[in-house]
Structures are given as C-alpha cells and as structure tokens.
Design a protein around this motif. Structure first.
Motif, mmCIF file in Angstrom:
data_model
loop_
_atom_site.group_PDB
_atom_site.id
_atom_site.type_symbol
_atom_site.label_atom_id
_atom_site.label_comp_id
_atom_site.label_asym_id
_atom_site.label_seq_id
_atom_site.Cartn_x
_atom_site.Cartn_y
_atom_site.Cartn_z
ATOM 1 N N THR A 81 -85.452 31.842 -13.684
ATOM 2 C CA THR A 81 -84.892 32.978 -12.956
ATOM 3 C C THR A 81 -84.719 34.179 -13.874
ATOM 4 O OG1 THR A 81 -83.730 31.512 -11.407
ATOM 5 C CG2 THR A 81 -82.906 33.762 -11.612
ATOM 6 N N ALA A 82 -84.201 33.941 -15.083
ATOM 7 C CA ALA A 82 -83.969 35.030 -16.034
ATOM 8 C C ALA A 82 -85.285 35.674 -16.477
ATOM 9 C CB ALA A 82 -83.192 34.510 -17.240
ATOM 10 N N PHE A 83 -86.310 34.853 -16.688
ATOM 11 C CA PHE A 83 -87.614 35.382 -17.084
ATOM 12 C C PHE A 83 -88.184 36.271 -15.979
ATOM 13 C CE2 PHE A 83 -92.348 34.504 -17.553
ATOM 14 C CZ PHE A 83 -92.511 35.352 -18.640
ATOM 15 N N ALA A 84 -88.095 35.806 -14.741
ATOM 16 C CA ALA A 84 -88.584 36.612 -13.629
ATOM 17 C C ALA A 84 -87.807 37.921 -13.507
ATOM 18 C CB ALA A 84 -88.490 35.816 -12.328
ATOM 19 N N GLN A 143 -77.795 32.549 -19.588
ATOM 20 C CA GLN A 143 -76.444 32.095 -19.939
ATOM 21 C C GLN A 143 -75.435 32.475 -18.854
ATOM 22 O OE1 GLN A 143 -75.465 30.527 -23.358
ATOM 23 N NE2 GLN A 143 -74.213 29.806 -21.656
ATOM 24 N N ALA A 144 -75.560 33.684 -18.324
ATOM 25 C CA ALA A 144 -74.651 34.130 -17.275
ATOM 26 C C ALA A 144 -74.812 33.285 -16.014
ATOM 27 C CB ALA A 144 -74.898 35.607 -16.963
ATOM 28 N N GLN A 182 -74.780 35.118 -10.248
ATOM 29 C CA GLN A 182 -75.206 34.167 -9.243
ATOM 30 C C GLN A 182 -76.728 34.106 -9.168
ATOM 31 O OE1 GLN A 182 -73.299 32.027 -7.503
ATOM 32 N NE2 GLN A 182 -71.656 32.814 -8.814
ATOM 33 N N PRO A 183 -77.280 32.907 -9.209
ATOM 34 C CA PRO A 183 -78.728 32.781 -9.010
ATOM 35 C C PRO A 183 -79.068 33.062 -7.561
ATOM 36 C CG PRO A 183 -77.716 30.621 -9.101
ATOM 37 C CD PRO A 183 -76.633 31.611 -9.418
ATOM 38 N N PRO A 184 -80.335 33.356 -7.259
ATOM 39 C CA PRO A 184 -80.724 33.599 -5.870
ATOM 40 C C PRO A 184 -80.379 32.400 -4.996
ATOM 41 C CG PRO A 184 -82.483 34.200 -7.377
ATOM 42 C CD PRO A 184 -81.451 33.490 -8.186
ATOM 43 N N SER A 185 -79.893 32.681 -3.796
ATOM 44 C CA SER A 185 -79.475 31.609 -2.903
ATOM 45 C C SER A 185 -80.530 31.267 -1.862
ATOM 46 C CB SER A 185 -78.171 32.008 -2.186
ATOM 47 O OG SER A 185 -78.372 33.212 -1.458
ATOM 48 N N SER A 186 -81.592 32.078 -1.761
ATOM 49 C CA SER A 186 -82.624 31.813 -0.765
ATOM 50 C C SER A 186 -83.465 30.621 -1.176
ATOM 51 C CB SER A 186 -83.526 33.035 -0.612
ATOM 52 O OG SER A 186 -84.297 33.220 -1.784
ATOM 53 N N ALA A 187 -84.241 30.121 -0.213
ATOM 54 C CA ALA A 187 -85.135 28.996 -0.506
ATOM 55 C C ALA A 187 -86.314 29.427 -1.356
ATOM 56 C CB ALA A 187 -85.631 28.379 0.794
ATOM 57 N N GLY A 188 -86.475 30.732 -1.527
ATOM 58 C CA GLY A 188 -87.570 31.217 -2.364
ATOM 59 C C GLY A 188 -88.701 31.764 -1.528
#
Length: 492
Positions: free
Chosen positions: A32-35, A142-143, A150-156
């Motif tokens: 997620t962080a890389f994207a 790290q965050a 918050q990471p994305p909550s969608s299914a992607g």
C-alpha cells in the motif's frame, strides 16, 4: 508487539526474517505504501490507462505468500499488478524496463533461508532507495501498521495479471552480446540452488527456444531450493567458491561462473580454479563497452565505486574513458549511471550495471561479456585476468568494535594527523580513504562504517603483497583493540 520497520526497511531494500518481523501483514502495508508514495505520484493527474506495477519472486518458500499480501495492498489503491512469478532480480529489472512499470522483486539475495525481502524500483528499473522514496514508503507503512493511517477499506479496484517474461529476458540479453561465433568453451556454472538455475538454461542454453551456442554448460546446483542445501548462495565468501573451483579443474573447463541467490551478481573463476576479482571483471567488461562507444563515435563514461582497484580508473582512462568514482551502494551507482549517461558501472561486490540494461545491474550480461572476451581470442582466462589485476588487494575485512567513531579516530590520528600530514591524500566520500599512491611504496585503504551494525569495513590495496599485508595489519591493530573480534568478508 509493535514492529519497527527501521529494522526491516534499510538504505537500499527491505530485508528480514520470516514470519517475524517480515509477515504478510507487513508485506501488505509496504505494498500500500509503495503504491501511495511511489506509483501514484508518478502518474499524477494524467489520464489514460490505470497505473500498474510488475512483481516477481525468487525460489524462497515464503515468496508466494508475501507476494500475495503485497499485491493486495497495491490493488487496494486501484493499481494493477503484473505478476511474472519466478525470476532473477535482473529479470525483474528487465520486465520493469521493457514494460515501463515500477517493480517489486521479492528476494533476500544471498541471505539464509529464513530471510526474505523486497527490492523496489520505479518504472524503467530506476532505483528506490533511502534518498529516492524508500524513507517515505517506510514511514507510510509504519503508520498503517501502527493504526495512525488507515489502509484502504475497499475490496480493491486494481486488476492482477500473470505474464511469462523469461523468454523475452533471454532474447533481450542475446541481442546485446553475440556469442554465436566464439570458440567452443566448457563452462561450469554454480547456481547455488538460486535463480541462476532458472536463467542460465534460458540465456546460455536453449530452454527459451533460442539457437544453441558453442558452450558446453556443466551445471552445479541448478535445482531451485531456498534452503540452500549445498552452500550459501553468496559467492563473495571464498568458501562458497570451493565446489566451483574444484569442478573447473576436474572438468578441464575454460571458465567457472557462480551466481548469488537472486542471480544479479556473477563471480568468475579461471581455468586454474583461481577467482578473478570483480575489479578485473569491471575493467575487462568496461573496456569492451568503451570500445563499442568509440566505434560509434561517442564518448564513454564508466562508473566505479571507491573500493574497486586503482587499476579500474587507470586502465579505463588510458583507453579514453571518463571514469566517475562513487560511494558504495547500488542506489549511488545507478544515480550516477543515469546522471552521466554512463555506458557501464562496476562494484567490488560483483554488481555490474549497463546503460543497455536500463542502467540496472545484471550478473548474466556481465557473464556474457566475459564469455565473449574469452571466446573471441585463444588465450586462457588466467592470462586475460593478469592484464587487469596488477595490484594486490586485501578483500573486505570486517571488524566488530564497541566504539566505531573512536576506532576511526585512532586510524585518522595515526595516518593523517601524525605521520601522514602532507604525504597522503585523504577523502571522506564514503568513510575514510587514505592514499599513498603517488609516492613509494604505493598503497591505499578505505575504512567505512556499516549502516546497520557496529562494524568497520576495511579494504586495502598495494603494489605488492608485503606492503598490502603491512598496511592491513597496522590498520586492523588500530581498529580492533584487545577486545575486538573480526568477521570474514561480507557482501555489500
């Protein structure tokens, strides 16, 4: 328990033990962080096709699960993922360059079986290091892990595609170095149960459907096995070359090649079973690339780090090249490669970089150049090596010390302040380099600290063996002190 990613995400890549601290949850957060920090900002507000990345992994058992978690983190931000499966690190760089996509290679290179890691790059195989995005990736991941972001909550919304790229990689390399007309050579290859067992049959053999070359390949440890049952896949350690050296002599071979775990580095053994230094290989390959540039009417620049032999800049400069000296580390080499439009770059650790390969490092292409240089003439490899190895080097010697600054200060005091004033050249580009090369006797040394451990790394070179040993021993005496312990040679 909180995971501190500073211990996992280092200056150049991600590297750690599995499953702790390098777990699937961590891999997803890094994806997620890389994207978020690297992929999407590069796209900006442009319209068109959806952003994407390419992902590959080596033969380690933990690779597929970590790739799956990382991929989930990426697609959750609407970024597509092209999975190329098993590949070498330079195979991933080729895919990044050919597809013009950022990339993630899951590998721990030469580290033991319990490790895994990620080498990240931007589109075109451009590096992602501490000064070029990795710090931001670490902070965001790290965050996410700490719950502060918050990471994305969608299914992607991103899509996942699978693509086979090995044949394209092999064809690309074959087009860069023509081995079809060289004299027949018997070549022993030690893949160390790493990815060389996957790439060598495709590039130097016929596994990718390419024409047969005048090479008789004698395979050693080609079975892909991330537990490394025969020896560590780290040819920089002399003990890991012993099997190859014995096999070269036993088979009466012309040359031996050893690849590390992810096959981005290649080490060379001559027909006598003697290891050829990476500095000599840097000069040999560099001269070939320089001549190619001159034949095309272009000026040639070659990059080398400050640990390579003095013979590297001396011989390449004499051939008409501009040489640029850099710090140790692939991100520095790659940055200078692009900045100077350099045709080639080499490191003491057997990383070799090519403009024709997206300014990235590839052990396989370096091996092909050595095979071409050997096969285009009649002399044995030992004779070629002697031309490019006129001096005596210590190799990298690591010393564990309680107080790194104090140990370095003792060396500075002895060689610069007291005895060396006005007699030696000193620079601090990367650690402490002291040179007495313009006088007699000729010698130089570099002493630099590890980024991650209380170690000082020493490299010494001199015009003769006795002087190399004297400088080496004198510096080590100053560094270590009575309670210090030494560690053997180590890859960078």
């Amino acid at each position: 328990m909180r995971i501190d990613l500073h211990a996992l995400i280092k200056a150049y890549d991600v590297r750690g033990t599995v499953p702790e601290p390098f777990s699937p949850d961590v891999a997803r957060a890094i994806g997620t962080a890389f994207a978020r920090e690297v992929v999407l900002p590069a796209v900006g507000d442009s319209t068109g096709s959806r952003p994407g990345i390419v992902v590959g992994h080596d033969m380690r058992d933990s690779g597929p699960e970590l790739v799956e978690a990382f991929t989930a983190g990426v697609v959750a931000l609407g970024v597509d993922v092209t999975r190329i499966g098993l590949c070498s690190t330079d195979g991933l760089y080729h895919a990044s360059g050919a597809l013009d996509l950022p990339g993630a290679m899951f590998t721990a290179s030469h580290n033991p079986a319990e490790y895994n890691g990620i080498k990240l790059c931007r589109a075109g195989a451009r590096p992602v290091g501490e000064d070029s995005g990795l710090t931001q990736v670490r902070a965001t991941a790290q965050a996410i892990l700490d719950g502060a972001a918050q990471p994305p909550s969608s299914a992607g919304t991103g899509e996942v595609h699978d693509k086979e790229t090995l044949a394209e990689y092999a064809t690309f390399l074959r087009d860069l170095v023509d081995l079809s007309a060289i004299r027949p050579l018997k070549v022993v290859v030690d893949a160390g149960n790493g990815m060389g067992g996957h790439t060598v049959p495709a590039v130097l053999g016929t596994a990718a459907g390419l024409p047969e070359l005048p090479l008789q390949i004698v395979p050693m440890y080609f079975d892909l096995d991330g537990t490394f049952p025969n020896h560590e896949a780290n040819p920089l350690e002399p003990e890991n070359l012993l099997d190859l050296q014995a096999a070269v002599i036993a088979h009466g071979a012309d040359i031996g090649l050893a690849f590390d775990g992810d096959a981005d580095r290649c080490f060379v053994v001559d027909e006598k079973g003697v290891a050829v230094s990476p500095s000599a290989i840097t000069t040999l390959v560099g001269l070939r690339e320089v001549e190619k540039e001159k034949a095309a009417g272009r000026e040639a620049t070659v990059i080398h780090n400050l640990i390579t032999s003095r013979a590297v800049p001396d011989l390449l400069s004499a051939a008409g090249a501009t040489t640029v000296r850099t710090r140790v580390g692939h991100s520095f080499i790659k940055a200078h490669m692009a900045r100077h439009d350099a045709v080639f770059g080499g490191e003491h650790s057997a990383h070799y970089y090519f403009r024709d390969f997206f300014f990235a490092d590839t052990g396989m292409l370096a091996a092909m150049h050595v095979l071409a240089a050997l096969g285009e003439q009649s002399n044995p490899l030992s004779a070629l090596g002697e031309m490019y190895e006129p001096y005596v080097a210590s190799g990298e010697i690591n010393s564990r010390v309680a107080d790194v600054p104090a140990a370095r200060a003792r060396v500075y005091e002895a060689y610069v302040t007291q005895e060396g004033a006005g007699q030696v050249e000193v620079d601090e580009l990367d650690g402490l380099t002291v040179s007495h090369w313009d006088g007699h006797p000729q010698w130089w040394f570099n002493l630099r600290a590890s980024n991650t451990e209380p170690l000082l790394r020493l490299n010494v070179e001199a015009a003769d063996h006795d002087m190399m040993e004297k400088v080496r021993d004198d510096v080590l005496l100053l560094v270590r002190g009575p309670a210090a312990s030494s560690e053997g040679e180590e890859t960078s």
